[in-house]
Write a protein that holds these residues in place. Structure first.
Motif, PDB file in Angstrom:
ATOM      1  N   LYS A   3       0.822  -1.180  -0.009  1.00 33.67           N
ATOM      2  CA  LYS A   3       0.067   0.020   0.041  1.00 33.67           C
ATOM      3  C   LYS A   3       0.875   1.266   0.199  1.00 33.67           C
ATOM      4  CE  LYS A   3      -3.823  -2.227   2.523  1.00 33.67           C
ATOM      5  NZ  LYS A   3      -4.491  -2.266   3.734  1.00 33.67           N
ATOM      6  N   ILE A   4       0.202   2.315  -0.385  1.00 29.76           N
ATOM      7  CA  ILE A   4       1.194   3.631  -0.437  1.00 29.76           C
ATOM      8  C   ILE A   4       1.673   3.792   0.748  1.00 29.76           C
ATOM      9  CG2 ILE A   4      -0.883   5.105   0.095  1.00 29.76           C
ATOM     10  CD1 ILE A   4       0.395   6.987  -1.857  1.00 29.76           C
ATOM     11  N   SER A   5       0.991   3.670   1.944  1.00 27.56           N
ATOM     12  CA  SER A   5       1.760   3.891   3.374  1.00 27.56           C
ATOM     13  C   SER A   5       2.922   3.022   3.480  1.00 27.56           C
ATOM     14  CB  SER A   5       0.592   3.828   4.472  1.00 27.56           C
ATOM     15  OG  SER A   5       0.208   2.411   4.384  1.00 27.56           O
ATOM     16  N   GLU A   6       2.886   1.716   3.256  1.00 28.39           N
ATOM     17  CA  GLU A   6       3.924   0.974   3.196  1.00 28.39           C
ATOM     18  C   GLU A   6       5.089   1.310   2.148  1.00 28.39           C
ATOM     19  OE1 GLU A   6       1.479  -3.162   4.483  1.00 28.39           O
ATOM     20  OE2 GLU A   6       1.803  -2.685   2.478  1.00 28.39           O
ATOM     21  N   PHE A   7       4.660   1.464   1.183  1.00 27.14           N
ATOM     22  CA  PHE A   7       5.862   1.985  -0.022  1.00 27.14           C
ATOM     23  C   PHE A   7       6.519   3.293   0.429  1.00 27.14           C
ATOM     24  CE2 PHE A   7       7.229   4.082  -3.903  1.00 27.14           C
ATOM     25  CZ  PHE A   7       8.196   2.827  -4.309  1.00 27.14           C
ATOM     26  N   ALA A   8       5.782   4.130   1.056  1.00 30.06           N
ATOM     27  CA  ALA A   8       6.379   5.430   1.621  1.00 30.06           C
ATOM     28  C   ALA A   8       7.409   5.220   2.808  1.00 30.06           C
ATOM     29  CB  ALA A   8       5.201   6.385   2.067  1.00 30.06           C
ATOM     30  N   LYS A   9       7.136   4.140   3.422  1.00 31.09           N
ATOM     31  CA  LYS A   9       8.123   3.903   4.779  1.00 31.09           C
ATOM     32  C   LYS A   9       9.247   3.075   4.144  1.00 31.09           C
ATOM     33  CE  LYS A   9       4.664   3.711   8.057  1.00 31.09           C
ATOM     34  NZ  LYS A   9       3.917   2.891   9.363  1.00 31.09           N
ATOM     35  N   MET A  10       9.087   2.032   3.104  1.00 36.19           N
ATOM     36  CA  MET A  10      10.026   1.476   2.640  1.00 36.19           C
ATOM     37  C   MET A  10      11.027   2.263   1.655  1.00 36.19           C
ATOM     38  SD  MET A  10       8.189  -1.084   0.135  1.00 36.19           S
ATOM     39  CE  MET A  10       9.235  -2.040  -0.725  1.00 36.19           C
ATOM     40  N   SER A  11      10.436   3.214   1.176  1.00 34.26           N
ATOM     41  CA  SER A  11      11.247   3.985   0.036  1.00 34.26           C
ATOM     42  C   SER A  11      11.761   5.256   0.769  1.00 34.26           C
ATOM     43  CB  SER A  11      10.499   4.395  -1.085  1.00 34.26           C
ATOM     44  OG  SER A  11       9.231   5.037  -0.737  1.00 34.26           O
ATOM     45  N   TRP A  42       9.605  -3.703  -7.532  1.00 39.91           N
ATOM     46  CA  TRP A  42      10.365  -3.008  -8.680  1.00 39.91           C
ATOM     47  C   TRP A  42      10.120  -1.538  -8.827  1.00 39.91           C
ATOM     48  CZ3 TRP A  42      13.406  -6.309 -10.523  1.00 39.91           C
ATOM     49  CH2 TRP A  42      13.168  -7.603 -10.768  1.00 39.91           C
ATOM     50  N   ASP A  43       8.856  -1.061  -8.107  1.00 45.06           N
ATOM     51  CA  ASP A  43       8.829   0.420  -8.000  1.00 45.06           C
ATOM     52  C   ASP A  43       9.967   0.993  -7.132  1.00 45.06           C
ATOM     53  OD1 ASP A  43       6.441   0.772  -9.709  1.00 45.06           O
ATOM     54  OD2 ASP A  43       5.536   0.025  -8.002  1.00 45.06           O
ATOM     55  N   ALA A  44      10.276   0.168  -6.086  1.00 47.99           N
ATOM     56  CA  ALA A  44      11.467   0.520  -5.043  1.00 47.99           C
ATOM     57  C   ALA A  44      12.654   0.581  -5.720  1.00 47.99           C
ATOM     58  CB  ALA A  44      11.370  -0.441  -4.024  1.00 47.99           C
ATOM     59  N   PHE A  45      13.013  -0.504  -6.521  1.00 50.12           N
ATOM     60  CA  PHE A  45      14.217  -0.361  -7.476  1.00 50.12           C
ATOM     61  C   PHE A  45      14.335   0.907  -8.433  1.00 50.12           C
ATOM     62  CE2 PHE A  45      14.380  -5.436  -7.338  1.00 50.12           C
ATOM     63  CZ  PHE A  45      15.140  -5.387  -6.128  1.00 50.12           C
ATOM     64  N   ARG A  46      13.200   1.327  -9.125  1.00 45.33           N
ATOM     65  CA  ARG A  46      13.172   2.359 -10.001  1.00 45.33           C
ATOM     66  C   ARG A  46      13.209   3.813  -9.112  1.00 45.33           C
ATOM     67  NH1 ARG A  46      10.959   3.613 -14.934  1.00 45.33           N
ATOM     68  NH2 ARG A  46      10.029   5.866 -15.095  1.00 45.33           N
ATOM     69  N   VAL A  47      12.795   3.665  -7.993  1.00 43.70           N
ATOM     70  CA  VAL A  47      13.015   4.923  -6.969  1.00 43.70           C
ATOM     71  C   VAL A  47      14.514   5.013  -6.675  1.00 43.70           C
ATOM     72  CG1 VAL A  47      12.576   5.899  -4.777  1.00 43.70           C
ATOM     73  CG2 VAL A  47      10.755   5.073  -6.072  1.00 43.70           C
ATOM     74  N   ALA A  49      17.067   3.843  -8.507  1.00 43.25           N
ATOM     75  CA  ALA A  49      17.828   4.323  -9.759  1.00 43.25           C
ATOM     76  C   ALA A  49      17.625   5.997  -9.969  1.00 43.25           C
ATOM     77  CB  ALA A  49      17.327   3.560 -10.840  1.00 43.25           C
ATOM     78  N   PHE A  50      16.366   6.330  -9.773  1.00 46.25           N
ATOM     79  CA  PHE A  50      15.991   7.631  -9.917  1.00 46.25           C
ATOM     80  C   PHE A  50      16.826   8.494  -9.034  1.00 46.25           C
ATOM     81  CE2 PHE A  50      13.169  11.090  -8.327  1.00 46.25           C
ATOM     82  CZ  PHE A  50      13.223  11.829  -9.492  1.00 46.25           C
ATOM     83  N   ARG A  51      17.047   8.191  -7.828  1.00 50.31           N
ATOM     84  CA  ARG A  51      17.795   8.953  -6.941  1.00 50.31           C
ATOM     85  C   ARG A  51      19.396   8.930  -7.245  1.00 50.31           C
ATOM     86  NH1 ARG A  51      15.030   6.195  -1.509  1.00 50.31           N
ATOM     87  NH2 ARG A  51      13.745   8.111  -0.930  1.00 50.31           N
ATOM     88  N   VAL A  52      19.761   7.679  -7.665  1.00 47.32           N
ATOM     89  CA  VAL A  52      20.947   7.700  -8.427  1.00 47.32           C
ATOM     90  C   VAL A  52      21.550   8.929  -9.249  1.00 47.32           C
ATOM     91  CG1 VAL A  52      22.990   6.576  -9.384  1.00 47.32           C
ATOM     92  CG2 VAL A  52      21.625   5.449  -7.612  1.00 47.32           C
ATOM     93  N   LEU A  53      20.332   8.996 -10.189  1.00 46.14           N
ATOM     94  CA  LEU A  53      20.483  10.282 -11.114  1.00 46.14           C
ATOM     95  C   LEU A  53      20.480  11.391 -10.631  1.00 46.14           C
ATOM     96  CD1 LEU A  53      18.514   8.221 -13.989  1.00 46.14           C
ATOM     97  CD2 LEU A  53      20.845   8.379 -13.892  1.00 46.14           C
ATOM     98  N   LEU A  54      19.572  11.605  -9.756  1.00 50.07           N
ATOM     99  CA  LEU A  54      19.477  12.993  -9.061  1.00 50.07           C
ATOM    100  C   LEU A  54      20.743  13.473  -8.379  1.00 50.07           C
ATOM    101  CD1 LEU A  54      15.779  12.832  -7.290  1.00 50.07           C
ATOM    102  CD2 LEU A  54      16.628  13.937  -9.706  1.00 50.07           C
ATOM    103  N   GLN A  55      21.478  12.352  -7.653  1.00 46.70           N
ATOM    104  CA  GLN A  55      22.800  12.493  -6.999  1.00 46.70           C
ATOM    105  C   GLN A  55      23.955  13.093  -8.146  1.00 46.70           C
ATOM    106  OE1 GLN A  55      23.723   8.793  -5.477  1.00 46.70           O
ATOM    107  NE2 GLN A  55      23.406   9.394  -3.333  1.00 46.70           N
TER     108      GLN A  55
END
Length: 266
Positions: A3-11, A42-47, A49-55
């Motif tokens: 759920k979005i609440s769980e994903f928010a915490k894990m990410s 897979w959404d967590a993996f994408r996040v 990868a996204f953060r690496v690009l922001l870095q």
């Protein structure tokens, strides 16, 4: 599924940020049979990868587009090299801005030891925004002016005083407004229309600090100190003059401080 609440915490993303990234295409909206959003690992993996690009300094939009493109190793290296070049340009701009800040702070706090100094100056490139008080040329030169403006702090908003105007001793002087850059920093402009850009030859110059009101700065007699110094030292003006504003009274009523580089010969 999370759920979005769980994903928010894990990410480590606030739920508002999760929604923001959904809206901007980083995360795909998925809903279960009850209509609740859900996310996968897979959404967590994408996040991540996204953060690496922001870095690396990519914008949100660029990072998302890179994730959605097929990236070979070579293409990714090219993207990183382009970003490195962009960041180096920003570093150069910051260093140049810091030097200018330090110089004007010192000038305003301590003044200047000598009003006139002989210095060796590299040549400048400049693009005109006006011919005297006629700004019509700024329409023709607009694209190049914008390129110069993007490098503000390495480039300078300047005025160019034609040698003939000073030598002819007109009652008033009508400098042309321009954006100027030292010729050694030309590479930072990238590709530009060279037909719109002029070269100002300087070399041996008088560096002249001038205090003047906005209204009086274009009157010929405001240059009397300069003329006296030239005559006393047997110097002759040898080219067009570069005028760089250093401190401008914001209300336009006080004294402005300008530095002029006057090419000379004996």
């Amino acid at each position: 599924m999370y759920k979005i609440s769980e994903f928010a915490k894990m990410s480590g993303l606030p739920q508002s940020k999760v929604r923001f990234y959904e809206k901007n295409g980083l995360l795909k909206v998925r809903k279960d049979i009850n209509g609740y959003r859900y996310f996968t690992r897979w959404d967590a993996f994408r996040v991540n990868a996204f953060r690496v690009l922001l870095q690396y300094g990519f914008t949100v939009e660029k990072a998302i587009s890179m994730l959605d493109e097929r990236q070979s190793g070579e293409l990714f290296v090219n993207s990183l090299e382009d970003k490195k070049e962009e960041l180096q340009k920003q570093i150069d701009l910051m260093h140049s801005r810091m030097k200018k800040l330090e110089a004007v702070i010192s000038l305003l706090k301590e003044g200047y030891e000598n009003k006139f100094e002989i210095v060796d100056m590299e040549d400048y490139l400049y693009v005109l925004a006006s011919n005297g008080i006629d700004f019509g040329i700024s329409v023709e030169n607009g694209n190049v002016i914008a390129q110069f403006a993007e490098l503000l702090s390495i480039t300078s908003y300047a005025r160019i005083i034609m040698m003939d105007e000073l030598l002819n001793r007109n009652v008033t002087i009508n400098p042309s407004y321009a954006s100027a850059i030292p010729i050694s920093r030309e590479h930072l402009l990238g590709k530009y229309d060279k037909s719109k850009v002029k070269k100002l030859k300087l070399g041996k110059c008088i560096r002249y600090y001038r205090n003047e009101t906005r209204e009086g700065s274009e009157k010929l007699d405001s240059f009397n100190e300069l003329f006296n110094f030239l005559e006393k030292n047997n110097y002759k003006i040898n080219g067009d003059v570069l005028l760089l504003p250093t401190f401008l009274n914001l209300d336009g009523k006080g004294i402005d401080i300008e530095v002029l580089y006057v090419p000379i010969k004996n």
